[in-house]
Design an enzyme around this catalytic site. Sequence first.
Site, PDB file in Angstrom:
ATOM      1  CB  VAL A 166      -8.528  10.426   4.110  1.00 53.12           C
ATOM      2  CG1 VAL A 166      -8.050  11.775   4.624  1.00 53.12           C
ATOM      3  CG2 VAL A 166      -9.781  10.596   3.262  1.00 53.12           C
ATOM      4  N   GLY A 172      -5.558   0.165   9.815  1.00 56.19           N
ATOM      5  CA  GLY A 172      -4.839  -0.612  10.832  1.00 56.19           C
ATOM      6  C   GLY A 172      -5.390  -2.017  10.776  1.00 56.19           C
ATOM      7  CD  GLU A 207       5.178  -9.017   7.894  1.00 51.43           C
ATOM      8  OE1 GLU A 207       6.163  -9.559   8.421  1.00 51.43           O
ATOM      9  OE2 GLU A 207       4.386  -9.634   7.134  1.00 51.43           O
ATOM     10  N   GLY A 245       0.849  -1.199   0.000  1.00 51.15           N
ATOM     11  CA  GLY A 245       0.000   0.000   0.000  1.00 51.15           C
ATOM     12  C   GLY A 245       0.878   1.241   0.000  1.00 51.15           C
ATOM     13  CG  ASP A 258      -1.424  -0.623   8.778  1.00 53.80           C
ATOM     14  OD1 ASP A 258      -2.039   0.428   8.544  1.00 53.80           O
ATOM     15  OD2 ASP A 258      -1.836  -1.742   8.434  1.00 53.80           O
ATOM     16  NE  ARG A 280     -25.991  11.190  11.804  1.00 59.48           N
ATOM     17  CZ  ARG A 280     -27.121  10.943  12.465  1.00 59.48           C
ATOM     18  NH1 ARG A 280     -27.213   9.864  13.245  1.00 59.48           N
ATOM     19  NH2 ARG A 280     -28.151  11.748  12.352  1.00 59.48           N
TER      20      ARG A 280
HETATM   21  O1  F6P Z   1      -0.758  -0.361   3.766  1.00 57.50           O
HETATM   22  C1  F6P Z   1      -1.478  -0.771   4.847  1.00 57.50           C
HETATM   23  C2  F6P Z   1      -2.944  -0.510   4.623  1.00 57.50           C
HETATM   24  O2  F6P Z   1      -3.174   0.872   4.461  1.00 57.50           O
HETATM   25  C3  F6P Z   1      -3.810  -1.093   5.717  1.00 57.50           C
HETATM   26  O3  F6P Z   1      -3.979  -0.232   6.802  1.00 57.50           O
HETATM   27  C4  F6P Z   1      -5.088  -1.365   4.979  1.00 57.50           C
HETATM   28  O4  F6P Z   1      -5.805  -2.436   5.561  1.00 57.50           O
HETATM   29  C5  F6P Z   1      -4.635  -1.745   3.614  1.00 57.50           C
HETATM   30  O5  F6P Z   1      -3.377  -1.149   3.431  1.00 57.50           O
HETATM   31  C6  F6P Z   1      -5.583  -1.332   2.515  1.00 57.50           C
HETATM   32  O6  F6P Z   1      -5.065  -1.760   1.316  1.00 57.50           O
HETATM   33  P1  F6P Z   1      -5.690  -1.425  -0.105  1.00 57.50           P
HETATM   34  O7  F6P Z   1      -5.395   0.017  -0.398  1.00 57.50           O
HETATM   35  O8  F6P Z   1      -4.990  -2.344  -1.027  1.00 57.50           O
HETATM   36  O9  F6P Z   1      -7.149  -1.688  -0.003  1.00 57.50           O
END
Ligand code: F6P
Length: 343
Positions: free
Chosen positions: A273, A170, A103, A10, A127, A266
Site C-alpha cells: 500500500v 523498510g 540501492e 521496487g 525506504d 492486532r
Molecule cells: O523497494 C523497497 C521495498 O519496498 C522494500 O521496502 C521491501 O522490502 C521490498 O521493496 C519489497 O519488494 P517486492 O515488492 O519485490 O516484494
Amino acid sequence: MRLGVLTGGGDCPGLNAALRAVVRKANVSHGDEVVGFRDGWRGVIEDDTLPLDVERCRGILPRGGTILGTSRTNPFKRDDGVDRVRATVARHHLDAVVAIGGEGTLSASRRLSDLGIPVVGIPKTIDNDVNGTDVTIGFNTAVQVASEAIDRLHTTAESHDRVIVCEVMGRHVGWIAFQAGLAAGAAVLLLPEEPFDMEAVSAHLQRRHAKGRYASIVVVAEGAKPKEGTLALPPPEIDEYDHERLGGIGSVVAGEIERRTGLEARVTILGHVLRGGSPSAFDRYLATRFGIEAVEAAHDGDFGAMVALHASDIVRVPLASAVGELKCVPRDLLDRVSRIFLD
Ligand code: F6P
C-alpha cells in the site's frame, strides 16, 4: 543526443513524474530523442524498448507505478549481461542512460559506469536508504500514507483498549517506521537499526495500559530483528541483488505481546500500500527536479553521477559515494526522540 531511460527495483510513487521530466527536458530543451527500456536493466539486456516523447508522457505526472515497468534484474547476475547492455547502448546510438533506481539498480549502474557505459543515476525508493541524498523519490508519499494509516489505527485501538502492531516496509533501514511513527504518535518503534527486546517492549506496553484504558500503536519495520537468541524467525527468500524478501514480523510481534502481557493485540501490514497510488506534491516536485538535473548531467558528460537533494539544492554526487553502504536512521537521533515521545 540520444538518451536511454529505465526504472529498476521496487516501484514507488513519483517514477512517472521523473520519466516525464527527463523526456520533457530532453525533448523540449535539447531536441534529444529518448528511448525507454522496459522493466529496468532487463529491458536493456533484452533490448525491449518503448519510445518516449512528450505526447507519450502526457497525464502521467500524478500516476503511481511506472509506465516502463520495473524489475530487479541485475546485469552482473545474467549470462553476458554486461556485454548485452553494451550492445544495446551501441545499437541505439545512446549517448547516456538515465537509471532511476534504488540501492540495487544504482549499484549496478555504478559498476556499469566504471566499465565505460555512460550512466547517470536518479535515486528512488520508499525506504530512503540511498546515501548521498537527503531523500529519495517515493519516501515522502510512503510516510504520508503510513502516518494516515496509523492515525486510523489509533481510533480503533482506543475504542477497544488494544495494542495494534502496524508493519511498514523498510528492509534494512527504518526511515518510514521512524518518521511515520513519530508523526502519528506511536508508542513503540521497532527498526532494523536496533535489535529489539520483546521483554522490554511488553513491559513498556503493560505499564502504559496499567494506567487505565489506553491505545498503543507499535510500528515495526519489516526488517526489524529481535535481539539474538530471543525469538526465532523463519528464513527469508533472497533476490538477484541478494536482498531478503521480508514481511510478517508484525504478526510475530503481536502474538508475543498477547502471550507476554495478556493485552489484546492486532496486526495491520501496510506492505505494498505504501508503494502504490499517486505521489505526494513533494515527490512530484522532487522527481521533476531530479529528472531535469539528470538530463543536464548527461549533457555535461557527467557520467557516473547521481542527482541528489542537499537541503533545498539539487546537486550531483558520484554514484560511488551513494552505493555500497545504506543510509540508516542515526543512533543518536533515535535515542533523542525515543526518550521523549515513546512513553
Ligand atoms: O523497494 C523497497 C521495498 O519496498 C522494500 O521496502 C521491501 O522490502 C521490498 O521493496 C519489497 O519488494 P517486492 O515488492 O519485490 O516484494
